[in-house]
Write an enzyme that holds these catalytic residues in place. Structure first.
Site, PDB file in Angstrom:
ATOM      1  N   LYS A 199      26.202  98.472 -12.694  1.00 25.83           N
ATOM      2  CA  LYS A 199      25.435  99.122 -12.042  1.00 25.83           C
ATOM      3  C   LYS A 199      25.817 100.663 -12.280  1.00 25.83           C
ATOM      4  CE  LYS A 199      23.385  99.045  -7.314  1.00 25.83           C
ATOM      5  NZ  LYS A 199      22.086  99.167  -7.814  1.00 25.83           N
ATOM      6  N   TYR A 255      27.607 102.809  -9.145  1.00 28.16           N
ATOM      7  CA  TYR A 255      27.330 103.397  -7.801  1.00 28.16           C
ATOM      8  C   TYR A 255      27.226 102.204  -7.248  1.00 28.16           C
ATOM      9  CZ  TYR A 255      22.125 102.203  -8.878  1.00 28.16           C
ATOM     10  OH  TYR A 255      20.904 101.520  -9.181  1.00 28.16           O
ATOM     11  N   ARG A 308      31.209  93.854  -6.406  1.00 30.56           N
ATOM     12  CA  ARG A 308      30.606  94.329  -7.747  1.00 30.56           C
ATOM     13  C   ARG A 308      30.918  95.722  -8.075  1.00 30.56           C
ATOM     14  NH1 ARG A 308      23.917  94.251  -7.390  1.00 30.56           N
ATOM     15  NH2 ARG A 308      24.545  96.050  -6.037  1.00 30.56           N
ATOM     16  N   GLU A 368      13.940  92.136 -15.242  1.00 33.55           N
ATOM     17  CA  GLU A 368      13.850  92.426 -13.914  1.00 33.55           C
ATOM     18  C   GLU A 368      13.150  93.710 -13.586  1.00 33.55           C
ATOM     19  OE1 GLU A 368      17.916  93.828 -12.908  1.00 33.55           O
ATOM     20  OE2 GLU A 368      18.099  95.145 -14.655  1.00 33.55           O
ATOM     21  N   HIS A 420      32.660 113.498 -25.732  1.00 33.79           N
ATOM     22  CA  HIS A 420      32.182 112.231 -25.104  1.00 33.79           C
ATOM     23  C   HIS A 420      33.236 111.249 -24.647  1.00 33.79           C
ATOM     24  CE1 HIS A 420      28.688 113.830 -26.861  1.00 33.79           C
ATOM     25  NE2 HIS A 420      27.994 112.852 -26.767  1.00 33.79           N
ATOM     26  N   LEU A 465      20.598  93.584 -13.902  1.00 33.42           N
ATOM     27  CA  LEU A 465      21.995  93.395 -13.125  1.00 33.42           C
ATOM     28  C   LEU A 465      21.768  92.360 -12.000  1.00 33.42           C
ATOM     29  CD1 LEU A 465      24.060  95.650 -11.641  1.00 33.42           C
ATOM     30  CD2 LEU A 465      22.161  96.110  -9.934  1.00 33.42           C
TER      31      LEU A 465
END
Ligand code: PDD
Length: 305
Positions: free
Chosen positions: A162, A41, A65, A194, A117, A218
């Site tokens: 992300k 996302y 990104r 982070e 999977h 990230l």
């Protein structure tokens, strides 16, 4: 519109080629995003301008990104940058209104015929684009600074993607909420990583320090931006490991994200950070951030005109 939420903003959203109200958007339960968290996302901030238009900030970097995240999980990017820009501009036009906003983009691997999977062959990615209203932190909250708590980072080691698989981040955000904090600052093996949804910066001896880019964090779109802003403001910057002791002894701590811009942390685990007030490096970076927005919006206006 859900009758129980008649007053809730019901934006017009994009889902797999169709535009319609969010309240009516549906995905099949075998979507790999629902079943496996198999997707990525982006969150792009939009700023309301004096004339009422909303403009994206650093869109090119967000799209780059997104392309990198998709590449890392081997989903073919369903659009080129021009295609994404067209969708985002349509989302802005379809949801005209007052105030700042953000655009949320999600791409999953798509809908499989059965649960299994490994990647199914021949499926088409699910693409979702939504505009949400957002309130950036108020001047009062900036003047005071925010509360943060720390916790051990227990996430996987592909935090550079992300990913929509955000369970670790969700638990950390809940940890903050339960401690009346804005953010949880995570440490892995005694080193700063982070926040649950932000990058973290400290100031030690006048130098701004940020945890190294790599699989443990990230790389926020604000990571490179803050490097640029620090250079502009004449603040020395080092990208290097930051120890827990350095975090706890820092003169300043701040977080950055699309929805917080750069935000001072003045209380960490119940103790004052530095003098307990937002510091001079934060103030210089915040001012530089506002100038960077003004410059980019002036450029966008001159390209459009
Ligand atoms: N989160 N690290 C994590 C884990 C994040 O989720 C985010 C952003 C950042 C900062 O990235 P950026 O500067 O590009 O916003 C760092 C977004 C805002 C979110 O998940 O809503």
């Amino acid at each position: 519109m859900n009758p129980n939420h008649a007053d809730v903003f019901d934006p017009t959203v994009y889902l797999n080629g169709e535009w319609g109200p969010l309240s009516e958007a549906r995905i099949p339960v075998l979507d790999r995003g629902f079943i496996f968290g198999d997707g990525v996302y982006e969150v792009v901030p939009l700023y309301a301008q004096a004339g009422g238009a909303r403009l994206p900030f650093r869109l090119a970097q967000h799209l780059a990104r997104l392309n990198r995240s998709l590449g890392k999980i081997r989903i073919d990017n369903p659009f080129d940058d021009a295609g994404w820009r067209a969708l985002i501009h349509r989302a802005i036009e379809a949801n005209a209104g007052p105030g700042d906003a953000l655009v949320y983009i999600q791409v999953t691997r798509g809908v499989a015929a059965k649960r299994g999977h490994a990647f199914p062959a021949g499926i088409t990615p699910t693409v979702f684009v939504m505009l949400s209203q957002v309130a950036y932190p108020s001047d009062a909250s900036r003047a005071q600074g925010a509360v943060a708590v720390t916790a051990e980072d227990k996430r996987w080691l592909h935090c550079d993607i992300k990913s929509i698989s955000l369970l670790g981040n969700v638990l950390m955000a809940q940890h903050a909420a339960e401690h009346d904090a804005l953010e949880t600052i995570q440490l892995r093996d005694g080193l700063l990583t982070e926040g649950s949804s932000s990058n973290v910066w400290i100031v030690a001896g006048g130098t701004l320090l940020g945890a190294p880019r790599g699989p443990r964090i990230l790389e926020g779109i604000r990571y490179g931006l803050i490097e640029e802003l620090a250079a502009e403001a004449g603040i020395p910057f080092e990208e290097r490991d930051v120890t827990e002791a350095e975090l706890r002894a820092a003169d300043e701590v701040m977080i950055s994200s699309a929805t917080k811009e750069v935000m001072p942390i003045t209380t960490l685990d119940g103790k004052r950070v530095g003098g307990g007030r937002p510091g001079p490096v934060y103030a210089a970076l915040y001012d530089a951030y506002q100038r960077a927005k003004a410059r980019e919006f002036a450029n966008q206006a001159s390209r459009a005109g």
